[in-house]
Design a protein around this motif. Structure first.
Motif, PDB file in Angstrom:
ATOM      1  N   GLY A 121      10.306 -16.340 -45.282  1.00  0.00           N
ATOM      2  CA  GLY A 121       8.864 -16.272 -45.495  1.00  0.00           C
ATOM      3  C   GLY A 121       8.470 -15.287 -46.571  1.00  0.00           C
ATOM      4  N   GLY A 122       9.408 -14.943 -47.470  1.00  0.00           N
ATOM      5  CA  GLY A 122       9.091 -13.950 -48.481  1.00  0.00           C
ATOM      6  C   GLY A 122       9.083 -12.561 -47.861  1.00  0.00           C
ATOM      7  N   MET A 123       8.500 -11.617 -48.565  1.00  0.00           N
ATOM      8  CA  MET A 123       8.484 -10.247 -48.082  1.00  0.00           C
ATOM      9  C   MET A 123       7.500 -10.089 -46.920  1.00  0.00           C
ATOM     10  SD  MET A 123       7.987  -6.727 -50.269  1.00  0.00           S
ATOM     11  CE  MET A 123       8.330  -5.127 -49.522  1.00  0.00           C
ATOM     12  N   PRO A 124       7.901  -9.429 -45.839  1.00  0.00           N
ATOM     13  CA  PRO A 124       6.952  -9.145 -44.756  1.00  0.00           C
ATOM     14  C   PRO A 124       5.913  -8.136 -45.214  1.00  0.00           C
ATOM     15  CG  PRO A 124       8.996  -8.011 -44.361  1.00  0.00           C
ATOM     16  CD  PRO A 124       9.236  -8.879 -45.570  1.00  0.00           C
ATOM     17  N   ALA A 125       4.846  -8.004 -44.423  1.00  0.00           N
ATOM     18  CA  ALA A 125       3.708  -7.211 -44.878  1.00  0.00           C
ATOM     19  C   ALA A 125       3.075  -6.428 -43.748  1.00  0.00           C
ATOM     20  CB  ALA A 125       2.658  -8.126 -45.512  1.00  0.00           C
ATOM     21  N   ASP A 150       5.683  -5.275 -38.630  1.00  0.00           N
ATOM     22  CA  ASP A 150       7.014  -4.851 -38.215  1.00  0.00           C
ATOM     23  C   ASP A 150       7.647  -4.136 -39.404  1.00  0.00           C
ATOM     24  OD1 ASP A 150       6.606  -6.109 -35.840  1.00  0.00           O
ATOM     25  OD2 ASP A 150       8.368  -7.400 -35.951  1.00  0.00           O
ATOM     26  N   THR A 151       7.970  -2.876 -39.250  1.00  0.00           N
ATOM     27  CA  THR A 151       8.463  -2.141 -40.404  1.00  0.00           C
ATOM     28  C   THR A 151       9.330  -0.963 -40.011  1.00  0.00           C
ATOM     29  OG1 THR A 151       7.790  -1.122 -42.511  1.00  0.00           O
ATOM     30  CG2 THR A 151       6.466  -0.588 -40.572  1.00  0.00           C
ATOM     31  N   ALA A 152      10.171  -0.578 -40.947  1.00  0.00           N
ATOM     32  CA  ALA A 152      10.843   0.710 -40.912  1.00  0.00           C
ATOM     33  C   ALA A 152       9.955   1.727 -41.610  1.00  0.00           C
ATOM     34  CB  ALA A 152      12.197   0.603 -41.625  1.00  0.00           C
ATOM     35  N   LEU A 153      10.316   2.972 -41.489  1.00  0.00           N
ATOM     36  CA  LEU A 153       9.626   4.031 -42.217  1.00  0.00           C
ATOM     37  C   LEU A 153       9.942   3.899 -43.707  1.00  0.00           C
ATOM     38  CD1 LEU A 153       7.998   6.716 -41.835  1.00  0.00           C
ATOM     39  CD2 LEU A 153      10.217   7.881 -41.795  1.00  0.00           C
ATOM     40  N   HIS A 154       8.922   3.947 -44.560  1.00  0.00           N
ATOM     41  CA  HIS A 154       9.156   3.908 -46.001  1.00  0.00           C
ATOM     42  C   HIS A 154       8.104   4.764 -46.703  1.00  0.00           C
ATOM     43  CE1 HIS A 154       5.811   1.053 -46.679  1.00  0.00           C
ATOM     44  NE2 HIS A 154       6.268   0.400 -45.617  1.00  0.00           N
ATOM     45  N   THR A 155       8.449   5.275 -47.855  1.00  0.00           N
ATOM     46  CA  THR A 155       7.628   6.297 -48.502  1.00  0.00           C
ATOM     47  C   THR A 155       6.346   5.755 -49.116  1.00  0.00           C
ATOM     48  OG1 THR A 155       8.966   6.095 -50.523  1.00  0.00           O
ATOM     49  CG2 THR A 155       9.567   7.828 -48.956  1.00  0.00           C
ATOM     50  N   GLU A 156       6.199   4.441 -49.234  1.00  0.00           N
ATOM     51  CA  GLU A 156       4.930   3.911 -49.736  1.00  0.00           C
ATOM     52  C   GLU A 156       3.776   4.251 -48.791  1.00  0.00           C
ATOM     53  OE1 GLU A 156       3.276  -0.461 -50.943  1.00  0.00           O
ATOM     54  OE2 GLU A 156       5.168   0.202 -51.823  1.00  0.00           O
ATOM     55  N   MET A 157       4.082   4.440 -47.526  1.00  0.00           N
ATOM     56  CA  MET A 157       3.050   4.876 -46.582  1.00  0.00           C
ATOM     57  C   MET A 157       2.456   6.209 -47.038  1.00  0.00           C
ATOM     58  SD  MET A 157       5.158   4.132 -43.103  1.00  0.00           S
ATOM     59  CE  MET A 157       5.633   2.483 -42.568  1.00  0.00           C
ATOM     60  N   ASP A 168      -8.463   5.045 -41.423  1.00  0.00           N
ATOM     61  CA  ASP A 168      -8.992   5.883 -40.341  1.00  0.00           C
ATOM     62  C   ASP A 168      -8.167   5.721 -39.073  1.00  0.00           C
ATOM     63  OD1 ASP A 168     -11.503   6.854 -41.648  1.00  0.00           O
ATOM     64  OD2 ASP A 168     -11.898   4.705 -41.740  1.00  0.00           O
ATOM     65  N   ALA A 169      -7.623   4.536 -38.885  1.00  0.00           N
ATOM     66  CA  ALA A 169      -6.844   4.237 -37.685  1.00  0.00           C
ATOM     67  C   ALA A 169      -5.620   3.429 -38.087  1.00  0.00           C
ATOM     68  CB  ALA A 169      -7.683   3.455 -36.680  1.00  0.00           C
ATOM     69  N   VAL A 170      -4.549   3.605 -37.332  1.00  0.00           N
ATOM     70  CA  VAL A 170      -3.302   2.921 -37.655  1.00  0.00           C
ATOM     71  C   VAL A 170      -2.648   2.418 -36.376  1.00  0.00           C
ATOM     72  CG1 VAL A 170      -2.051   5.121 -37.648  1.00  0.00           C
ATOM     73  CG2 VAL A 170      -1.051   3.147 -38.800  1.00  0.00           C
ATOM     74  N   ALA A 171      -2.112   1.205 -36.438  1.00  0.00           N
ATOM     75  CA  ALA A 171      -1.303   0.651 -35.353  1.00  0.00           C
ATOM     76  C   ALA A 171       0.143   0.636 -35.816  1.00  0.00           C
ATOM     77  CB  ALA A 171      -1.766  -0.756 -34.996  1.00  0.00           C
ATOM     78  N   ALA A 172       0.991   1.399 -35.137  1.00  0.00           N
ATOM     79  CA  ALA A 172       2.378   1.591 -35.562  1.00  0.00           C
ATOM     80  C   ALA A 172       3.341   1.005 -34.533  1.00  0.00           C
ATOM     81  CB  ALA A 172       2.665   3.080 -35.739  1.00  0.00           C
ATOM     82  N   PRO A 173       4.341   0.252 -34.980  1.00  0.00           N
ATOM     83  CA  PRO A 173       5.341  -0.249 -34.036  1.00  0.00           C
ATOM     84  C   PRO A 173       6.221   0.885 -33.539  1.00  0.00           C
ATOM     85  CG  PRO A 173       6.033  -0.734 -36.290  1.00  0.00           C
ATOM     86  CD  PRO A 173       4.654  -0.129 -36.371  1.00  0.00           C
ATOM     87  N   ILE A 174       6.451   0.925 -32.234  1.00  0.00           N
ATOM     88  CA  ILE A 174       7.254   2.019 -31.666  1.00  0.00           C
ATOM     89  C   ILE A 174       8.454   1.518 -30.879  1.00  0.00           C
ATOM     90  CG2 ILE A 174       5.180   3.463 -31.494  1.00  0.00           C
ATOM     91  CD1 ILE A 174       5.523   3.127 -28.356  1.00  0.00           C
ATOM     92  N   THR A 179      12.283  -2.338 -35.224  1.00  0.00           N
ATOM     93  CA  THR A 179      11.299  -1.633 -36.054  1.00  0.00           C
ATOM     94  C   THR A 179      11.523  -0.133 -35.879  1.00  0.00           C
ATOM     95  OG1 THR A 179       9.615  -1.402 -34.321  1.00  0.00           O
ATOM     96  CG2 THR A 179       9.585  -3.455 -35.602  1.00  0.00           C
ATOM     97  N   MET A 180      10.570   0.653 -36.322  1.00  0.00           N
ATOM     98  CA  MET A 180      10.622   2.087 -36.042  1.00  0.00           C
ATOM     99  C   MET A 180      10.573   2.349 -34.545  1.00  0.00           C
ATOM    100  SD  MET A 180       7.926   3.593 -38.883  1.00  0.00           S
ATOM    101  CE  MET A 180       6.532   2.616 -38.295  1.00  0.00           C
ATOM    102  N   GLY A 181      11.181   3.453 -34.139  1.00  0.00           N
ATOM    103  CA  GLY A 181      10.986   3.968 -32.798  1.00  0.00           C
ATOM    104  C   GLY A 181       9.911   5.036 -32.813  1.00  0.00           C
ATOM    105  N   PRO A 182       9.692   5.709 -31.694  1.00  0.00           N
ATOM    106  CA  PRO A 182       8.587   6.667 -31.605  1.00  0.00           C
ATOM    107  C   PRO A 182       8.607   7.778 -32.655  1.00  0.00           C
ATOM    108  CG  PRO A 182       9.340   6.122 -29.406  1.00  0.00           C
ATOM    109  CD  PRO A 182      10.302   5.487 -30.361  1.00  0.00           C
ATOM    110  N   TRP A 183       9.788   8.352 -32.949  1.00  0.00           N
ATOM    111  CA  TRP A 183       9.769   9.500 -33.872  1.00  0.00           C
ATOM    112  C   TRP A 183       9.487   9.064 -35.298  1.00  0.00           C
ATOM    113  CZ3 TRP A 183      12.632  10.506 -38.171  1.00  0.00           C
ATOM    114  CH2 TRP A 183      13.859   9.842 -38.345  1.00  0.00           C
ATOM    115  N   GLN A 184      10.068   7.935 -35.738  1.00  0.00           N
ATOM    116  CA  GLN A 184       9.773   7.475 -37.090  1.00  0.00           C
ATOM    117  C   GLN A 184       8.323   7.006 -37.207  1.00  0.00           C
ATOM    118  OE1 GLN A 184      12.909   5.236 -39.305  1.00  0.00           O
ATOM    119  NE2 GLN A 184      13.900   5.187 -37.291  1.00  0.00           N
TER     120      GLN A 184
END
Length: 245
Positions: A121-125, A150-157, A168-174, A179-184
């Motif tokens: 499906g091309g690059m995820p987003a 669904d993402t890993a930690l990356h510096t573009e963030m 203002d608000a973020v939904a992060a996969p844990i 995907t990332m776990g809680p610490w990432q």
């Protein structure tokens, strides 16, 4: 802006009179909602994995905001869909959807559409949804919500999303494992400098079982000022009331 979490990565976002549904997948233990109760104006799809597009077929005819590859797949598999921009959008683009603006940003993940034959499906987003068009001029009265996908930690963030899109608000996969776990995820929250953080993509199936309180602890340990909101499934958070405009 009102944000409702339906478990996993499924969010309903209301911006003025426009309703967006992100990654519809209601076959998860956090929700009791029948997907057909919702009537979104737009479907936003971060990528093509089954646990993110599982209920797309319930919304035939709804406008899609997704990559061209995911748009084509949904048309082939699920029915007649009109894509925003005709053939979808891609990383870095911003589209106007009713009263909202959606910016597609990078996510580090895979994006197989059907693992039985390996289509991609091309690059995820991820998506940043805002009530004003993003510019380099900061607008203190705008509201924005960053769905990381669904993402890993990356510096573009840290280098792009935080300073320029200013969520203002973020939904992060844990959930970890996929995907990332809680610490990432906590580091990601700190990097984007959001005021509110929501855990997502956890407890749906055994490999991603997590205690969201661990995420709260990790956000504090990261030095972030974000307030962690652990929503129950089908719970709504009013971002406008929280930030005061």
């Amino acid at each position: 802006m009102k944000l409702t979490w339906y478990g996993h990565s499924t969010w309903h976002v209301e911006v003025e009179g426009t309703e967006l549904l992100i990654d519809p997948f209601f076959d998860n233990p956090k929700t009791d909602t029948d997907p057909e109760e919702l009537d979104p104006d737009y479907l936003l799809l971060t990528h093509g994995h089954a646990d993110h597009i599982g209920d797309v077929d319930r919304y035939e005819g709804t406008k899609l905001v997704a990559s061209p590859e995911v748009v084509s797949y949904c048309r082939d598999e699920f029915g007649d869909y009109e894509a925003v921009g005709g053939m979808g959008m891609n990383i870095g683009g911003t589209v106007e959807v009713g009263d909202a603006y959606v910016t597609m940003v990078r996510a580090d993940h895979t994006n197989g559409l059907d693992t039985s034959y390996g289509a991609t499906g091309g690059m995820p987003a991820g998506f940043v949804v805002s009530d004003t068009k993003p510019t380099q001029v900061s607008d203190e009265e705008s509201q924005s919500f960053y769905h990381m996908g669904d993402t890993a930690l990356h510096t573009e963030m840290r280098e792009v999303v935080g300073p320029y899109l200013e969520p203002d608000a973020v939904a992060a996969p844990i959930g970890d494992h996929f995907t990332m776990g809680p610490w990432q995820a906590a580091v990601a929250v700190d990097w984007v400098d959001a005021d509110y953080a929501f855990p997502q993509h956890y407890d749906t199936f055994p490999p991603i079982e997590q205690d969201p309180e661990d995420f709260r602890k990790e956000v504090k340990a990261a030095g972030s000022d974000a307030e962690v909101k652990i929503l129950s499934g089908d719970e709504t958070f009013d971002l406008a009331d929280a930030i005061g405009y």
